[in-house]
Design a protein around this motif. Structure first.
Motif, PDB file in Angstrom:
ATOM      1  N   LYS A 269       0.742  -1.184  -0.113  1.00 31.96           N
ATOM      2  CA  LYS A 269       0.380  -0.286   0.448  1.00 31.96           C
ATOM      3  C   LYS A 269       1.510   1.413  -0.080  1.00 31.96           C
ATOM      4  N   HIS A 270       2.031   1.047   0.117  1.00 33.99           N
ATOM      5  CA  HIS A 270       2.478   2.310   1.183  1.00 33.99           C
ATOM      6  C   HIS A 270       3.715   2.706   0.310  1.00 33.99           C
ATOM      7  N   ILE A 271       4.785   1.806  -0.021  1.00 34.49           N
ATOM      8  CA  ILE A 271       5.837   1.489  -0.824  1.00 34.49           C
ATOM      9  C   ILE A 271       5.503   1.680  -2.407  1.00 34.49           C
ATOM     10  N   PRO A 272       6.647   2.251  -2.567  1.00 35.64           N
ATOM     11  CA  PRO A 272       6.232   2.525  -4.114  1.00 35.64           C
ATOM     12  C   PRO A 272       6.921   0.786  -4.976  1.00 35.64           C
ATOM     13  N   GLY A 273       6.165   0.257  -5.871  1.00 37.33           N
ATOM     14  CA  GLY A 273       6.880  -0.017  -6.464  1.00 37.33           C
ATOM     15  C   GLY A 273       7.150  -1.685  -6.200  1.00 37.33           C
ATOM     16  N   VAL A 274       6.110  -1.940  -4.715  1.00 36.52           N
ATOM     17  CA  VAL A 274       6.177  -2.856  -4.007  1.00 36.52           C
ATOM     18  C   VAL A 274       5.163  -3.808  -4.453  1.00 36.52           C
ATOM     19  N   HIS A 333      13.248  -7.194  -1.235  1.00 36.02           N
ATOM     20  CA  HIS A 333      12.769  -4.684  -1.107  1.00 36.02           C
ATOM     21  C   HIS A 333      10.966  -4.889   0.395  1.00 36.02           C
ATOM     22  N   LEU A 334      10.964  -5.907  -0.424  1.00 36.29           N
ATOM     23  CA  LEU A 334       9.064  -5.619  -0.302  1.00 36.29           C
ATOM     24  C   LEU A 334       8.869  -6.462   2.033  1.00 36.29           C
ATOM     25  N   ARG A 335      10.119  -7.055   2.109  1.00 34.18           N
ATOM     26  CA  ARG A 335      10.619  -7.876   3.524  1.00 34.18           C
ATOM     27  C   ARG A 335      11.128  -6.267   3.981  1.00 34.18           C
ATOM     28  N   ASP A 336      12.012  -5.909   3.417  1.00 38.10           N
ATOM     29  CA  ASP A 336      13.563  -4.710   4.116  1.00 38.10           C
ATOM     30  C   ASP A 336      12.082  -3.702   4.884  1.00 38.10           C
ATOM     31  N   SER A 337      11.264  -3.573   3.623  1.00 37.75           N
ATOM     32  CA  SER A 337       9.964  -2.270   3.889  1.00 37.75           C
ATOM     33  C   SER A 337       9.188  -2.353   4.533  1.00 37.75           C
ATOM     34  N   MET A 338       9.249  -3.440   5.441  1.00 36.79           N
ATOM     35  CA  MET A 338       8.113  -3.695   5.920  1.00 36.79           C
ATOM     36  C   MET A 338       8.013  -2.483   7.426  1.00 36.79           C
ATOM     37  N   SER A 339       9.847  -2.246   7.996  1.00 33.76           N
ATOM     38  CA  SER A 339       8.651  -1.901   8.806  1.00 33.76           C
ATOM     39  C   SER A 339       8.514   0.161   8.198  1.00 33.76           C
ATOM     40  N   LEU A 340       9.308   0.100   7.403  1.00 32.82           N
ATOM     41  CA  LEU A 340       8.805   1.993   7.358  1.00 32.82           C
ATOM     42  C   LEU A 340       7.337   2.194   6.649  1.00 32.82           C
ATOM     43  N   SER A 341       6.800   0.811   6.094  1.00 32.39           N
ATOM     44  CA  SER A 341       5.645   1.127   5.168  1.00 32.39           C
ATOM     45  C   SER A 341       4.228   1.458   6.618  1.00 32.39           C
ATOM     46  N   GLN A 342       4.815   1.066   7.968  1.00 26.44           N
ATOM     47  CA  GLN A 342       3.756   1.454   9.245  1.00 26.44           C
ATOM     48  C   GLN A 342       4.232   3.135   9.448  1.00 26.44           C
ATOM     49  N   LYS A 343       5.458   3.334   9.065  1.00 23.24           N
ATOM     50  CA  LYS A 343       4.925   5.283   9.644  1.00 23.24           C
ATOM     51  C   LYS A 343       3.501   5.523   9.403  1.00 23.24           C
ATOM     52  N   PRO A 344       2.779   5.721   7.740  1.00 19.56           N
ATOM     53  CA  PRO A 344       1.817   6.014   6.798  1.00 19.56           C
ATOM     54  C   PRO A 344       0.524   5.684   8.631  1.00 19.56           C
ATOM     55  N   GLU A 345       0.697   4.922   8.707  1.00 20.99           N
ATOM     56  CA  GLU A 345      -0.069   4.144   9.481  1.00 20.99           C
ATOM     57  C   GLU A 345      -0.686   4.544  10.422  1.00 20.99           C
ATOM     58  N   GLY A 346       0.304   5.444  10.979  1.00 20.41           N
ATOM     59  CA  GLY A 346       0.242   6.151  12.279  1.00 20.41           C
ATOM     60  C   GLY A 346       1.098   6.131  13.399  1.00 20.41           C
ATOM     61  N   PHE A 383       7.101  -9.326  12.515  1.00 13.49           N
ATOM     62  CA  PHE A 383       7.926 -10.121  11.223  1.00 13.49           C
ATOM     63  C   PHE A 383       9.590 -10.194  12.009  1.00 13.49           C
ATOM     64  N   GLY A 384      10.206 -10.770  11.029  1.00 14.82           N
ATOM     65  CA  GLY A 384      11.447 -10.494  11.561  1.00 14.82           C
ATOM     66  C   GLY A 384      12.543 -12.053  10.850  1.00 14.82           C
ATOM     67  N   HIS A 385      13.099 -12.842  11.656  1.00 15.55           N
ATOM     68  CA  HIS A 385      14.536 -13.593  11.449  1.00 15.55           C
ATOM     69  C   HIS A 385      14.050 -14.414  12.177  1.00 15.55           C
TER      70      HIS A 385
END
Length: 478
Positions: A269-274, A333-346, A383-385
């Motif tokens: 939803k929030h990371i372009p190209g994913v 990139h989908l996995r690596d962006s997961m933390s950043l993608s939470q920011k627009p959700e508040g 999420f994680g390792h």
């Protein structure tokens, strides 16, 4: 801020690096006063950018003589306030940005010698140019620095196969709080002569000294590499699939990542190209990464066998194997962006925890129930390792909730999650460090003898208490 330093002292510090390499204006200093999540805001009258190890030494010697607190700053990608000067104090920031050289690379010995301020991606590229691999991989690899990676004992996505930074480092060079320089840039894989001083500084978060150089291990580039993305119905099935992957692939299993459906939704939803690699929705997803020094065909056979067996036994609901290097990067990139993608959700309350691998499903169930009981409507994005038990147990605010009111419950929610972590014999800091965020909890929950030993070590190396004060341990600058 407390009473300012005499102008004469400020000028002494500036003279060491030169006026062009000293920041004094509020606008120039501002980027060094806040960490990525905005939880900590500090103050400082001066940022110094030394260009040589000797300049670092001269700064620390003057700081020691004058009782001036120094905060080392690397790429400033931390999450726990470890690289931020304290608020209301007079901490001077020492940036390693100019100490950024690849000093030497020896492909035959599989080592590279780098400055502490060398950016991780630069090291990766230097290794690649020499047909070698430096396996540490982080979402912040374009800006984080080796000194910071070592100071936090960074892990990343390849710990399963290669270990964390402690395992990837043979030797280090450190400037002590007194200004003394310890040249520990040894390239030996076997050295049992005395205490391993290197391991004291790795993971110490800049509280014992400043890592200005390092000898890092390199590896042959994999000849076979496969990445797959699979949907599974539960964390139990993900764990069972990991067990099978470990038995089938052995050391070729480089990464095994766990992601929830909500994390995939946030990211697409929030990371372009994913995009979601699978056509249907699944409760959980795993990313499987296989790298082998054998042939590309061998890696493909292993991945195909694993996925076919997973589908036949019902552990996997659907899966796709990346068909190109570009698609491999897209999945990561989908996995690596997961933390950043939470920011627009508040607001998001985050945890960097680890539990024994076999305890991950039980931990998840218990933590989910406890968090939702305390914060109804919370959106859990854990999420994680999975392969090493490191879970980023992140919690986004309920839809429509007040962001600040939610974030004010940070320590309360941390307490809930961390108590479950400890019950499973886990750690409240898996790879992000302790810093300011977890210092008091670490002191309160670790056995008294552990914190006492840490304080003794701190006092021995930093008797003046000037080295990154207020972080990790309780000793304060005098």
């Amino acid at each position: 801020m407390t009473a300012p330093y005499p102008e004469e002292l400020i000028q002494q510090f500036i003279a060491i690096v030169g006026e062009a390499n000293a920041l004094t204006s509020e606008n120039d200093i501002a980027p060094y006063l806040e960490e990525t999540r905005g939880l900590y805001h500090g103050a400082s009258p001066l940022v110094l950018k030394p260009g040589t190890v000797q300049e670092v030494s001269d700064i620390m010697r003057l700081a020691s003589e004058t009782g001036t607190p120094i905060v080392p700053a690397g790429g400033r990608t931390g999450h726990v306030g470890g690289g931020v000067p304290r608020d209301g104090q007079r901490d001077i920031v020492l940036s390693l940005d100019r100490l950024n050289r690849i000093r030497e690379i020896d492909p035959v010995a599989n080592v590279v010698v780098v400055d502490g301020g060398c950016v991780l991606a630069t090291v990766q590229k230097a290794a690649e140019d020499n047909r070698r691999l430096f396996p540490l991989s982080l979402g912040s690899e374009g800006s984080c620095q080796i000194g910071g990676n070592l100071s936090t004992n960074a892990g990343g996505t390849a710990v399963l196969a290669y270990g964390n930074m402690r395992h990837l480092c043979l030797g280090i060079e450190v400037v002590l709080p007194t200004g003394e320089i310890w040249d520990g840039l040894r390239r030996l894989k076997k050295d049992n002569s005395g205490f391993d001083l290197r391991d004291l500084f790795i993971g110490a978060e800049g509280t014992l000294g400043i890592i200005t150089g390092a000898v890092l291990k390199l590896y042959p580039q994999p000849r076979g590499h496969q990445v797959a993305f699979a949907g599974v119905k539960s964390t139990e099935d993900a764990l069972a699939l990991f067990d099978r992957a470990s038995m089938l692939c052995g050391s070729a299993l480089t990464g095994f990542e766990l992601m929830p459906r909500i994390g995939v939704e946030f990211t697409t939803k929030h990371i372009p190209g994913v995009r979601d690699p699978l056509s249907g929705e699944h409760a959980w997803y795993v990313l499987v990464d296989i790298s082998t020094s054998d042939t590309a065909e061998a890696a493909e056979r292993m991945m195909t066998e694993l996925l076919e067996e997973g589908l036949e036994t019902g552990l996997i609901e659907d899966a796709v194997i990346a068909s190109s290097v570009a698609q491999q990067k897209e999945i990561w990139h989908l996995r690596d962006s997961m933390s950043l993608s939470q920011k627009p959700e508040g607001g998001s309350i985050k945890h960097d925890v680890s539990v024994p691998v076999s305890s991950v499903p039980a931990f998840m169930h218990e933590a989910d129930a406890a968090v939702l009981a305390a914060v109804p409507g919370a959106r859990i994005c854990a999420f994680g390792h999975l392969g090493d038990g490191n879970i980023h147990y992140n919690i986004s605010q309920p839809v429509g909730a007040d962001k600040m009111a939610f974030l004010e419950r940070w320590h309360e929610v941390n307490g809930i999650v961390h108590s479950i972590v400890r019950r499973h014999g886990g750690s409240i800091s898996a790879e992000h460090g302790v810093g300011q965020l977890k210092r008091d909890e670490l002191i309160a929950t670790r056995p008294a003898i552990e914190t006492e030993l840490m304080n003794r070590i701190k006092a021995a190396f930093d008797p003046a208490g000037i080295m990154n004060p207020g972080k990790m341990v309780a000793v304060k600058a005098r």
